[in-house]
Design an enzyme around this catalytic site. Structure first.
Site, PDB file in Angstrom:
ATOM      1  N   LEU A 178       0.831  -1.203   0.000  1.00  0.00           N
ATOM      2  CA  LEU A 178       0.000   0.000   0.000  1.00  0.00           C
ATOM      3  C   LEU A 178       0.859   1.245   0.000  1.00  0.00           C
ATOM      4  CD1 LEU A 178      -2.662  -1.005   2.640  1.00  0.00           C
ATOM      5  CD2 LEU A 178      -3.027  -0.710   0.214  1.00  0.00           C
ATOM      6  N   GLY A 179       2.046   1.118   0.556  1.00  0.00           N
ATOM      7  CA  GLY A 179       2.928   2.276   0.609  1.00  0.00           C
ATOM      8  C   GLY A 179       4.104   1.951   1.488  1.00  0.00           C
ATOM      9  N   GLY A 233       7.456   4.000   3.785  1.00  0.00           N
ATOM     10  CA  GLY A 233       8.093   5.237   4.192  1.00  0.00           C
ATOM     11  C   GLY A 233       9.464   4.895   4.702  1.00  0.00           C
ATOM     12  N   GLY A 234      10.012   5.779   5.499  1.00  0.00           N
ATOM     13  CA  GLY A 234      11.337   5.548   6.025  1.00  0.00           C
ATOM     14  C   GLY A 234      11.360   4.370   6.976  1.00  0.00           C
ATOM     15  N   GLY A 236       9.018   1.673   7.291  1.00  0.00           N
ATOM     16  CA  GLY A 236       8.485   0.360   7.000  1.00  0.00           C
ATOM     17  C   GLY A 236       7.612   0.335   5.766  1.00  0.00           C
ATOM     18  N   THR A 237       7.095  -0.850   5.484  1.00  0.00           N
ATOM     19  CA  THR A 237       6.233  -1.030   4.337  1.00  0.00           C
ATOM     20  C   THR A 237       4.872  -1.500   4.834  1.00  0.00           C
ATOM     21  OG1 THR A 237       8.195  -1.826   3.228  1.00  0.00           O
ATOM     22  CG2 THR A 237       6.126  -2.120   2.083  1.00  0.00           C
ATOM     23  N   VAL A 238       3.811  -1.028   4.208  1.00  0.00           N
ATOM     24  CA  VAL A 238       2.481  -1.448   4.607  1.00  0.00           C
ATOM     25  C   VAL A 238       1.869  -2.294   3.496  1.00  0.00           C
ATOM     26  CG1 VAL A 238       0.199  -0.684   5.338  1.00  0.00           C
ATOM     27  CG2 VAL A 238       2.194   0.656   5.944  1.00  0.00           C
ATOM     28  N   LYS A 297       1.787  -3.884   8.810  1.00  0.00           N
ATOM     29  CA  LYS A 297       2.956  -3.007   8.773  1.00  0.00           C
ATOM     30  C   LYS A 297       4.203  -3.788   9.118  1.00  0.00           C
ATOM     31  CE  LYS A 297       4.321   0.783  11.354  1.00  0.00           C
ATOM     32  NZ  LYS A 297       3.943   1.938  12.113  1.00  0.00           N
ATOM     33  N   ASP A 354       4.053  11.880  16.478  1.00  0.00           N
ATOM     34  CA  ASP A 354       4.213  12.065  15.037  1.00  0.00           C
ATOM     35  C   ASP A 354       2.862  12.371  14.392  1.00  0.00           C
ATOM     36  OD1 ASP A 354       5.615  12.343  12.729  1.00  0.00           O
ATOM     37  OD2 ASP A 354       5.926  10.198  12.376  1.00  0.00           O
TER      38      ASP A 354
END
Ligand SMILES: *[C@@H]1O[C@H](CO)[C@@H](O)[C@H](O)[C@H]1NC(C)=O
Ligand SMILES: *[C@@H]1O[C@H](CO)[C@@H](O)[C@H](O)[C@H]1NC(C)=O
Ligand SMILES: *[C@@H]1O[C@H](CO)[C@@H](O)[C@H](O)[C@H]1NC(C)=O
Ligand SMILES: *[C@@H]1O[C@H](CO)[C@@H](O)[C@H](O)[C@H]1NC(C)=O
Ligand SMILES: *[C@@H]1O[C@H](CO)[C@@H](O)[C@H](O)[C@H]1NC(C)=O
Ligand SMILES: *[C@@H]1O[C@H](CO)[C@@H](O)[C@H](O)[C@H]1NC(C)=O
Ligand SMILES: *[C@@H]1O[C@H](CO)[C@@H](O)[C@H](O)[C@H]1NC(C)=O
Ligand SMILES: *[C@@H]1O[C@H](CO)[C@@H](O)[C@H](O)[C@H]1NC(C)=O
Ligand SMILES: *[C@@H]1O[C@H](CO)[C@@H](O)[C@H](O)[C@H]1NC(C)=O
Ligand SMILES: *[C@@H]1O[C@H](CO)[C@@H](O)[C@H](O)[C@H]1NC(C)=O
Ligand SMILES: *[C@@H]1O[C@H](CO)[C@@H](O)[C@H](O)[C@H]1NC(C)=O
Length: 755
Positions: free
Chosen positions: A451-452, A454-455, A457-459, A473, A569
């Protein structure tokens, strides 16, 4: 050289001369071809220069017309034999005012097999000297579309004694991070090569950055440190090339050691298509060698080429992937018997009359004369032996996999978690999900399910066996301390039950890095709704409600338990929206309880630039007011529909400061989203007032989350205001809350962990 008068010589001498002349000719010819690269190691295109100084330049890189694949791979070999890549641009903002542009980027090394290039990368610098002069450089580095900064081989590093170094960049998203390094005097600089926060700090970078910008908190208090450490440095560097030296923090030896530049590893790819698509157009397909294969690069558009197994050379050049003579490299291709090279492979056999179970690993021994009968029997024996061996290796392989899972499970304190939630056996049962189940749910973590990323992890999107759709996640960080805190969080988050907090369904502890399973929220993030191109604008009513719901969730986290939880965050991309545009706060990866004591001055500041509480930088002290600040920034974004970092080039003050200034000047209309002005009426003024108070510099001046929530709900439904107040007064008592029993349980759980 050959213009002698041949006629005056005798026959013998003529012959001799002829031989000499031919030799000279051959020598001349071979030097010419060497230089032109026809007989070069086959790494550059025929007729192209394959070296610049001592740097090899393999195709797709190249020097001169027709020698490179496209302009991104063009190399300029300067008169000093320095290889430069001129496609990249690098800009530095010196002392904020003078703009300085440096053309080209020095190339240090290219590795075709790995798709990597090492280059020189700029250093960010901020110096504040005792005579009150300053000198700074805030470089902006921009790569071509085929290049990204390697997220695995590089690390962001800051050096200094009053240093908060930032980097921001773009991959698919804007990204920013920071690290802080402090020392009160020269003795407190870490006297070792550890980069621990005293004189030096490091933080990992995300993958696939195609530009980055280095900067500093320039308002840091240098009074204590500038007589011994006037300068702060920040840079992204090849991790293996950096070793901290204490003298870097108190002198200019860092810049001298590295010569003003640091090495950086880039990943490069060809084109912007997958192998499958690229192969369709053979005229532009880059894997030109016959014995080559195409490799899809995960997470980047584009592909790489490699020579097939058993071949070596440059896969981008026709005819370059040549058979490897394995027999010449017995250390790589073992053979105890007779080695014979074949095309693309090799064979290894025992000489006649000798035998070995496996001539590649076991040496051949003379066989004793065997009768055919014994031969048959022993052949059968060998068969059985082989079958038995296969059976056992398979079993032991399976057992090893199981053991590894068990090891990770234990490592991850699976037992602890079980114990923590054992008071509620049903939760324990439900929370722990096996790796098998998750692999099934995600089709073995198939790329198409991503799904996406970032810095951190991956989802993945997954469908559990009960048909529940979930988001899974996978964290990238493997640090025991992180994992411990993570387990602790799981124990707590699992029992948070608030309609505006994303629900944690479970976790899997059998992998090295635990996996978290959340309910799947279908409608994207608030960031997407506010800023993505082509997204429909949210109505003012929805914006206000989303703000109220988010503040409600945060107020709950802050106050419904005796030990508050701080999200740390809060930003639009962590606020998910479901089909009804109801807000769900997510990503508790950075969340913490308020620490009881804080160790020294050392701190690693974490969060997202633009949303980070400035006071948290200065003090490293974390409290609920940091979330209030971040939430204030979200309010500002809801009001203005502008990104906090509109433009990486700007040295401007940023959205929040602009907003605060315009608010003070009573001139907010300049920055507000026109739609908000139109739909919101006088409510906008009230929300703007609230936003301005949330982003006050001093934490004490900001309202609490509960007050913020109360105000927002008041604006949302003015009639309810009086009632709300009463209810909230009730809530103020620490033991009551949305779910008093839950709250008690949670507090108890934390106590267990603290002991
Ligand atoms: C090339 O030469 C420079 C300086 O002469 C040296 O620092 C560098 O290590 C050399 N690079 C390679 C790949 O040998
Ligand atoms: C190569 O670099 C030199 C020195 O920087 C510059 O003068 C020259 O124009 C460059 N050549 C090309 C083709 O870019
Ligand atoms: C590229 O990297 C691989 C793996 O580290 C190494 O074996 C190989 O020698 C490198 N090639 C060049 C040309 O440096
Ligand atoms: C290419 O093949 C070599 C040797 O098999 C391997 O080490 C390397 O990782 C491969 N490169 C890529 C990009 O997969
Ligand atoms: C700032 O520092 C750099 C590196 O030490 C130096 O080259 C430059 O001249 C300095 N600039 C000013 C304005 O002092
Ligand atoms: C740094 O530590 C080493 C070993 O621990 C010690 O020998 C040395 O004197 C120390 N240096 C300073 C400047 O404290
Ligand atoms: C330099 O540091 C001093 C002491 O912390 C501070 O008063 C001054 O404002 C700083 N100068 C700049 C330009 O930031
Ligand atoms: C910096 O500190 C190191 C030891 O930590 C010392 O050897 C060196 O002399 C100091 N340099 C300066 C310029 O003070
Ligand atoms: C891919 O590259 C081609 C040619 O370089 C360009 O025309 C096209 O727009 C690119 N496609 C994407 C999706 O970036
Ligand atoms: C194939 O690639 C060539 C060279 O890049 C290009 O000119 C041509 O238009 C491409 N053909 C198709 C069908 O995309
Ligand atoms: C090489 O030969 C071995 C055994 O003969 C085989 O297992 C292997 O797959 C072959 N490798 C290639 C690249 O064909």
């Amino acid at each position: 050289m050959l213009c002698l008068d041949v006629h005056t010589l005798t026959g013998q001498k003529k012959l001799l001369l002829l031989v000499v002349a031919t030799t000279v000719l051959i020598l001349q010819y071979s030097t010419v071809t060497d230089g032109a690269g026809d007989e070069n190691s086959g790494i550059a295109k025929p007729g192209c220069q394959d070296k610049c100084g001592n740097v090899s330049i393999p195709f797709p890189f190249g020097i001169g017309h027709g020698c490179f694949l496209n302009y991104e791979f063009k190399v300029n070999c300067t008169t000093d034999n320095v290889a430069m890549l001129s496609y990249f641009s690098y800009t530095a903002f010196f002392s904020v005012t003078d703009l300085n542009t440096v053309e080209g980027t020095r190339l240090l090394e290219i590795n075709v097999t790995l798709g990597e290039a090492r280059i020189q990368s700029p250093i960010g610098r901020w110096c504040n000297y005792t005579d009150n002069t300053v000198n700074g450089s805030f470089p902006y580095f921009n790569l071509g579309p085929s290049f990204v900064v390697s997220g695995t081989k590089n690390i962001f590093t800051g050096i200094g004694c009053a240093t908060v170094a930032f980097f921001s960049g773009e991959n698919k998203h804007d990204y920013a991070s920071a690290c802080g390094s402090f020392c009160s005097d020269e003795d407190s600089i870490d006297n070792s090569t550890d980069c621990s926060g005293n004189g030096c700090c490091q933080t990992s970078i995300p993958g696939n950055l195609d530009s980055f910008y280095l900067s500093f908190e320039t308002d840091s208090d240098y009074t204590q440190v500038r007589n011994f450490s006037p300068c702060s440095y920040g840079f992204i560097i090849e991790e293996d090339s950096f070793k901290f030296d204490p003298s870097y923090a108190n002198s200019s030896s860092f810049e001298e050691q590295y010569g003003g530049w640091v090495p950086l590893v880039l990943d490069w790819v060809i084109g912007n298509e997958t192998c499958e698509v690229a192969k369709k157009n053979q005229s532009s397909y880059a894997c030109a060698a016959i014995n080559s294969i195409c490799i899809d690069v995960p997470s980047a558009p584009g592909y790489l080429c490699n020579c097939s197994q058993g071949y070596e050379g440059n896969p981008y050049i026709d005819g370059s992937c040549q058979d490897i003579n394995e027999c010449d490299s017995p250390w790589l291709y073992p053979c105890q018997g007779k080695c014979k090279n074949t095309i693309g492979n090799y064979t290894c056999s025992c000489p006649l009359g000798t035998q070995s179970k496996d001539p590649k690993t076991a040496s051949c021994t003379t066989s004793i004369g065997m009768s055919i009968g014994i031969g048959v029997v022993s052949a059968a024996g060998v068969m059985i032996l082989v079958l038995v061996t296969i059976f056992f290796t398979k079993r032991s392989k399976r057992r090893r996999a199981r053991k590894l899972k068990q090891k990770f499970f234990d490592l991850n304190r699976g037992q602890l978690l079980k114990q923590l939630v054992s008071q509620r056996a049903d939760i324990a049962e439900r929370m722990i999900i096996t790796l098998d189940d998750l692999e099934k749910a995600t089709n073995n973590f198939d790329e198409s399910r991503e799904l996406g990323g970032g810095g951190h992890g991956t989802v993945y999107k997954g469908i559990l066996s009960d048909l529940q759709v979930v988001a899974i996640k996978k964290s990238n960080i493997v640090v025991q301390k992180e994992i411990d805190e993570f387990i602790n969080e799981v124990a707590i988050l699992s029992q948070i039950n608030h309609k505006n907090v994303v629900k944690l369904i479970g976790c899997c502890l059998e992998t090295e890095v635990p996996l978290l399973v959340y309910e799947f929220i279908s409608n994207g993030t608030l960031y997407h709704h506010l800023h993505a191109e082509g997204s429909r604008a949210l109505s003012w009513g929805n914006r206000l409600r989303i703000a109220a719901e988010t503040s409600n969730a945060l107020a709950y986290l802050h106050s419904s338990c005796s030990i508050p939880i701080i999200h740390r965050d809060i930003k639009p991309s962590n606020i998910l929206l479901d089909d009804n545009l109801t807000s769900r706060v997510s990503d508790f990866g950075a969340s913490r309880y308020i620490p009881v004591e804080r160790s020294g001055l050392t701190t690693m500041v974490q969060g997202t630039i633009g949303y980070l509480d400035p006071m948290y930088f200065y003090t490293g002290r974390l409290n609920e007011k940091s979330d209030v600040y971040s939430f204030g920034v979200v309010l500002v974004e809801l009001l203005t529909r502008k990104k906090t970092f509109p433009n990486l080039y700007s040295e401007g003050e940023g959205l929040v400061v602009d907003f605060a200034c315009l608010h003070d000047a009573g001139n907010l209309i300049q920055i507000l989203d026109p739609q908000v002005v139109e739909e919101g009426g006088k409510e906008v003024q009230e929300v703007a007032q609230l936003a301005a108070s949330c982003v006050k510099l001093r934490g004490e001046d900001r309202p609490t989350m509960k007050q913020v929530n109360r105000s927002l709900e008041g604006i949302l439904s003015p009639g309810m205001r009086a009632e709300d107040d009463c209810m909230l007064v009730d809530n103020e008592a620490p033991t009551t809350g949305d779910q008093p029993r839950m709250a008690e349980d949670r507090c108890m759980l934390i106590d267990v962990d603290d002991s």
